[in-house]
Design a protein around this motif. Sequence first.
Motif, PDB file in Angstrom:
ATOM      1  N   ARG A 125       0.837  -1.213   0.000  1.00  0.00           N
ATOM      2  CA  ARG A 125       0.000   0.000   0.000  1.00  0.00           C
ATOM      3  C   ARG A 125       0.867   1.255   0.000  1.00  0.00           C
ATOM      4  O   ARG A 125       0.577   2.230  -0.703  1.00  0.00           O
ATOM      5  CB  ARG A 125      -0.931  -0.005   1.223  1.00  0.00           C
ATOM      6  CG  ARG A 125      -2.019  -1.057   1.186  1.00  0.00           C
ATOM      7  CD  ARG A 125      -3.062  -0.804   2.263  1.00  0.00           C
ATOM      8  NE  ARG A 125      -2.516  -0.880   3.610  1.00  0.00           N
ATOM      9  CZ  ARG A 125      -2.461  -1.995   4.336  1.00  0.00           C
ATOM     10  NH1 ARG A 125      -2.919  -3.133   3.834  1.00  0.00           N
ATOM     11  NH2 ARG A 125      -1.971  -1.980   5.564  1.00  0.00           N
ATOM     12  N   MET A 126       1.943   1.233   0.787  1.00  0.00           N
ATOM     13  CA  MET A 126       2.842   2.384   0.846  1.00  0.00           C
ATOM     14  C   MET A 126       3.498   2.630  -0.513  1.00  0.00           C
ATOM     15  O   MET A 126       3.634   3.775  -0.957  1.00  0.00           O
ATOM     16  CB  MET A 126       3.906   2.161   1.920  1.00  0.00           C
ATOM     17  CG  MET A 126       4.779   3.375   2.185  1.00  0.00           C
ATOM     18  SD  MET A 126       5.958   3.119   3.542  1.00  0.00           S
ATOM     19  CE  MET A 126       7.240   2.192   2.683  1.00  0.00           C
ATOM     20  N   ASN A 127       3.895   1.552  -1.181  1.00  0.00           N
ATOM     21  CA  ASN A 127       4.521   1.694  -2.496  1.00  0.00           C
ATOM     22  C   ASN A 127       3.558   2.283  -3.517  1.00  0.00           C
ATOM     23  O   ASN A 127       3.945   3.089  -4.372  1.00  0.00           O
ATOM     24  CB  ASN A 127       5.023   0.334  -2.984  1.00  0.00           C
ATOM     25  CG  ASN A 127       6.309  -0.083  -2.308  1.00  0.00           C
ATOM     26  OD1 ASN A 127       7.046   0.747  -1.794  1.00  0.00           O
ATOM     27  ND2 ASN A 127       6.591  -1.375  -2.297  1.00  0.00           N
TER      28      ASN A 127
ATOM     29  N   TYR B 184       6.374   1.788  -7.214  1.00  0.00           N
ATOM     30  CA  TYR B 184       6.452   0.759  -8.253  1.00  0.00           C
ATOM     31  C   TYR B 184       6.716   1.382  -9.624  1.00  0.00           C
ATOM     32  O   TYR B 184       7.470   0.827 -10.431  1.00  0.00           O
ATOM     33  CB  TYR B 184       5.168  -0.069  -8.296  1.00  0.00           C
ATOM     34  CG  TYR B 184       4.979  -0.986  -7.113  1.00  0.00           C
ATOM     35  CD1 TYR B 184       6.052  -1.691  -6.562  1.00  0.00           C
ATOM     36  CD2 TYR B 184       3.720  -1.158  -6.538  1.00  0.00           C
ATOM     37  CE1 TYR B 184       5.872  -2.529  -5.472  1.00  0.00           C
ATOM     38  CE2 TYR B 184       3.532  -2.006  -5.454  1.00  0.00           C
ATOM     39  CZ  TYR B 184       4.612  -2.685  -4.920  1.00  0.00           C
ATOM     40  OH  TYR B 184       4.431  -3.518  -3.846  1.00  0.00           O
ATOM     41  N   GLU B 185       6.101   2.530  -9.884  1.00  0.00           N
ATOM     42  CA  GLU B 185       6.335   3.199 -11.165  1.00  0.00           C
ATOM     43  C   GLU B 185       7.808   3.588 -11.305  1.00  0.00           C
ATOM     44  O   GLU B 185       8.415   3.426 -12.369  1.00  0.00           O
ATOM     45  CB  GLU B 185       5.443   4.436 -11.286  1.00  0.00           C
ATOM     46  CG  GLU B 185       3.987   4.135 -11.589  1.00  0.00           C
ATOM     47  CD  GLU B 185       3.202   3.645 -10.378  1.00  0.00           C
ATOM     48  OE1 GLU B 185       3.798   3.577  -9.271  1.00  0.00           O
ATOM     49  OE2 GLU B 185       2.018   3.319 -10.532  1.00  0.00           O
ATOM     50  N   HIS B 186       8.369   4.113 -10.224  1.00  0.00           N
ATOM     51  CA  HIS B 186       9.780   4.505 -10.237  1.00  0.00           C
ATOM     52  C   HIS B 186      10.675   3.291 -10.471  1.00  0.00           C
ATOM     53  O   HIS B 186      11.611   3.329 -11.280  1.00  0.00           O
ATOM     54  CB  HIS B 186      10.123   5.180  -8.908  1.00  0.00           C
ATOM     55  CG  HIS B 186      11.507   5.733  -8.856  1.00  0.00           C
ATOM     56  ND1 HIS B 186      12.125   6.083  -7.679  1.00  0.00           N
ATOM     57  CD2 HIS B 186      12.423   5.983  -9.827  1.00  0.00           C
ATOM     58  CE1 HIS B 186      13.336   6.536  -7.928  1.00  0.00           C
ATOM     59  NE2 HIS B 186      13.549   6.479  -9.222  1.00  0.00           N
ATOM     60  N   GLN B 187      10.383   2.202  -9.782  1.00  0.00           N
ATOM     61  CA  GLN B 187      11.199   1.002  -9.928  1.00  0.00           C
ATOM     62  C   GLN B 187      11.087   0.427 -11.340  1.00  0.00           C
ATOM     63  O   GLN B 187      12.082  -0.035 -11.911  1.00  0.00           O
ATOM     64  CB  GLN B 187      10.787  -0.031  -8.880  1.00  0.00           C
ATOM     65  CG  GLN B 187      11.125   0.397  -7.453  1.00  0.00           C
ATOM     66  CD  GLN B 187      10.504  -0.486  -6.406  1.00  0.00           C
ATOM     67  OE1 GLN B 187      10.618  -1.708  -6.473  1.00  0.00           O
ATOM     68  NE2 GLN B 187       9.839   0.108  -5.428  1.00  0.00           N
ATOM     69  N   CYS B 188       9.895   0.462 -11.906  1.00  0.00           N
ATOM     70  CA  CYS B 188       9.733   0.002 -13.293  1.00  0.00           C
ATOM     71  C   CYS B 188      10.537   0.877 -14.250  1.00  0.00           C
ATOM     72  O   CYS B 188      11.152   0.372 -15.201  1.00  0.00           O
ATOM     73  CB  CYS B 188       8.258   0.009 -13.687  1.00  0.00           C
ATOM     74  SG  CYS B 188       7.288  -1.331 -12.963  1.00  0.00           S
ATOM     75  N   ASP B 189      10.543   2.187 -14.005  1.00  0.00           N
ATOM     76  CA  ASP B 189      11.341   3.088 -14.844  1.00  0.00           C
ATOM     77  C   ASP B 189      12.816   2.695 -14.823  1.00  0.00           C
ATOM     78  O   ASP B 189      13.515   2.791 -15.841  1.00  0.00           O
ATOM     79  CB  ASP B 189      11.202   4.534 -14.350  1.00  0.00           C
ATOM     80  CG  ASP B 189       9.827   5.125 -14.630  1.00  0.00           C
ATOM     81  OD1 ASP B 189       9.102   4.578 -15.488  1.00  0.00           O
ATOM     82  OD2 ASP B 189       9.478   6.133 -13.983  1.00  0.00           O
ATOM     83  N   LEU B 190      13.301   2.260 -13.670  1.00  0.00           N
ATOM     84  CA  LEU B 190      14.705   1.890 -13.539  1.00  0.00           C
ATOM     85  C   LEU B 190      15.004   0.523 -14.152  1.00  0.00           C
ATOM     86  O   LEU B 190      16.101   0.295 -14.674  1.00  0.00           O
ATOM     87  CB  LEU B 190      15.106   1.887 -12.059  1.00  0.00           C
ATOM     88  CG  LEU B 190      15.039   3.241 -11.340  1.00  0.00           C
ATOM     89  CD1 LEU B 190      15.315   3.066  -9.853  1.00  0.00           C
ATOM     90  CD2 LEU B 190      16.027   4.225 -11.951  1.00  0.00           C
ATOM     91  N   LEU B 191      14.040  -0.376 -14.103  1.00  0.00           N
ATOM     92  CA  LEU B 191      14.264  -1.746 -14.563  1.00  0.00           C
ATOM     93  C   LEU B 191      13.977  -1.944 -16.051  1.00  0.00           C
ATOM     94  O   LEU B 191      14.592  -2.809 -16.692  1.00  0.00           O
ATOM     95  CB  LEU B 191      13.395  -2.714 -13.753  1.00  0.00           C
ATOM     96  CG  LEU B 191      13.819  -2.917 -12.296  1.00  0.00           C
ATOM     97  CD1 LEU B 191      12.709  -3.597 -11.506  1.00  0.00           C
ATOM     98  CD2 LEU B 191      15.098  -3.743 -12.216  1.00  0.00           C
TER      99      LEU B 191
ATOM    100  N   GLY C  95       4.397  -9.784  -4.325  1.00  0.00           N
ATOM    101  CA  GLY C  95       4.606  -9.601  -5.755  1.00  0.00           C
ATOM    102  C   GLY C  95       4.170  -8.299  -6.380  1.00  0.00           C
ATOM    103  O   GLY C  95       3.964  -8.238  -7.592  1.00  0.00           O
ATOM    104  N   GLY C  96       4.066  -7.236  -5.594  1.00  0.00           N
ATOM    105  CA  GLY C  96       3.623  -5.966  -6.157  1.00  0.00           C
ATOM    106  C   GLY C  96       4.485  -5.491  -7.314  1.00  0.00           C
ATOM    107  O   GLY C  96       3.968  -5.049  -8.350  1.00  0.00           O
ATOM    108  N   LEU C  97       5.801  -5.589  -7.172  1.00  0.00           N
ATOM    109  CA  LEU C  97       6.688  -5.152  -8.248  1.00  0.00           C
ATOM    110  C   LEU C  97       6.587  -6.075  -9.455  1.00  0.00           C
ATOM    111  O   LEU C  97       6.575  -5.607 -10.601  1.00  0.00           O
ATOM    112  CB  LEU C  97       8.134  -5.092  -7.755  1.00  0.00           C
ATOM    113  CG  LEU C  97       9.172  -4.734  -8.823  1.00  0.00           C
ATOM    114  CD1 LEU C  97       8.873  -3.381  -9.457  1.00  0.00           C
ATOM    115  CD2 LEU C  97      10.582  -4.757  -8.243  1.00  0.00           C
TER     116      LEU C  97
ATOM    117  N   CYS D  89      22.514   6.415  -7.872  1.00  0.00           N
ATOM    118  CA  CYS D  89      21.383   6.896  -7.073  1.00  0.00           C
ATOM    119  C   CYS D  89      20.313   7.445  -7.996  1.00  0.00           C
ATOM    120  O   CYS D  89      20.595   8.248  -8.891  1.00  0.00           O
ATOM    121  CB  CYS D  89      21.839   7.983  -6.097  1.00  0.00           C
ATOM    122  SG  CYS D  89      20.467   8.822  -5.253  1.00  0.00           S
ATOM    123  N   SER D  90      19.088   6.992  -7.812  1.00  0.00           N
ATOM    124  CA  SER D  90      17.916   7.604  -8.428  1.00  0.00           C
ATOM    125  C   SER D  90      16.959   7.866  -7.269  1.00  0.00           C
ATOM    126  O   SER D  90      16.183   6.998  -6.889  1.00  0.00           O
ATOM    127  CB  SER D  90      17.283   6.675  -9.471  1.00  0.00           C
ATOM    128  OG  SER D  90      16.140   7.279 -10.047  1.00  0.00           O
TER     129      SER D  90
END
Length: 306
Positions: free
Chosen positions: A94-96, A102-109, A133-135, A287-288
């Motif tokens: 919920r916090m993510n 999750y959007e930020h992490q997807c941008d990085l991956l 499994g949210g990510l 760092c991002s």
Amino acid sequence: MLQLKTAGYQALDQLRSRGEFPPEWTTIDELEGVTDRFMERFRRERFEVSKELGPGYLIPELIEQALRTGESEHMDDDSADGRERLEAVRALDRMNRMTLAYEHQCDLLMPVIEELGRSGKPVAILELAAGSGGLGFALAERAQKTGIEVSVTASDIVPEMVSEGNRLAGERKLPVSFRRLNAFDFDGLEPGALDLVIISQSLHHFTPGQLALMIAQAERHGASAFVGLDGYRSLLLTGGVPLVASLQGIASFTQDGLISARKFFSEIELDIIAAIATGRQEHRVTCSWPMTLLHARLKPLAGHDW
């Protein structure tokens, strides 16, 4: 302040000049201990360098030592009921979503996934310590939108996490499956079945030696890359993470936020771990904000016994 880059890189250069870095290992059984011992050695050397550099470097070093903790989070308590641990993971999910993490992490991956997808074959992704499994779901959705075929295997050691993940996967109809997996040995996975191994927001739950094992096992099983994401070690996040976690209204989750922020690895520490695990410098740590990203390019290791 807590990155301690000047003292850290001077300390590492001194250890390298003495032939202590990178430390050698031959068998996978040696890797964890070798990495943990060297990290302790590095931190002692950094302290000595900080003293030599003067108060402007020694004071941040002392703050770093006061903040760092080996305390375990509630969600890592093996004696806790699996359902309680699942509730903590749901709170993190919920916090993510609230913070668009999750959007930020997807941008990085996604740049890594897009590169691997140029082969024309589906990109096989293994997520370690995936929780519910949210990510993994977010990545599968993003890849679907961009026309890249992926298969995501989200893994965790807690059975309740795996059951919850498979339930959600059945509802969402995405190429995501869940399995129970020991992140240190990848038992049951066939070599060559993986393209990318990822772990996000969990690096601090493990020791340096355990992270080195994950990287080495990813390489052993034929993955082309290992990517780790976690919070950026800083005073700001030491206060900010528990503050945001407190919005979930769960006292133990708020406390976990503080413990986690105190355990984040610095950039140079992740650099050291990857160098020991791979025996090379074919990785980058960047760092991002507010995350640190470790991206290691992998290939079969020579001179090591598995």
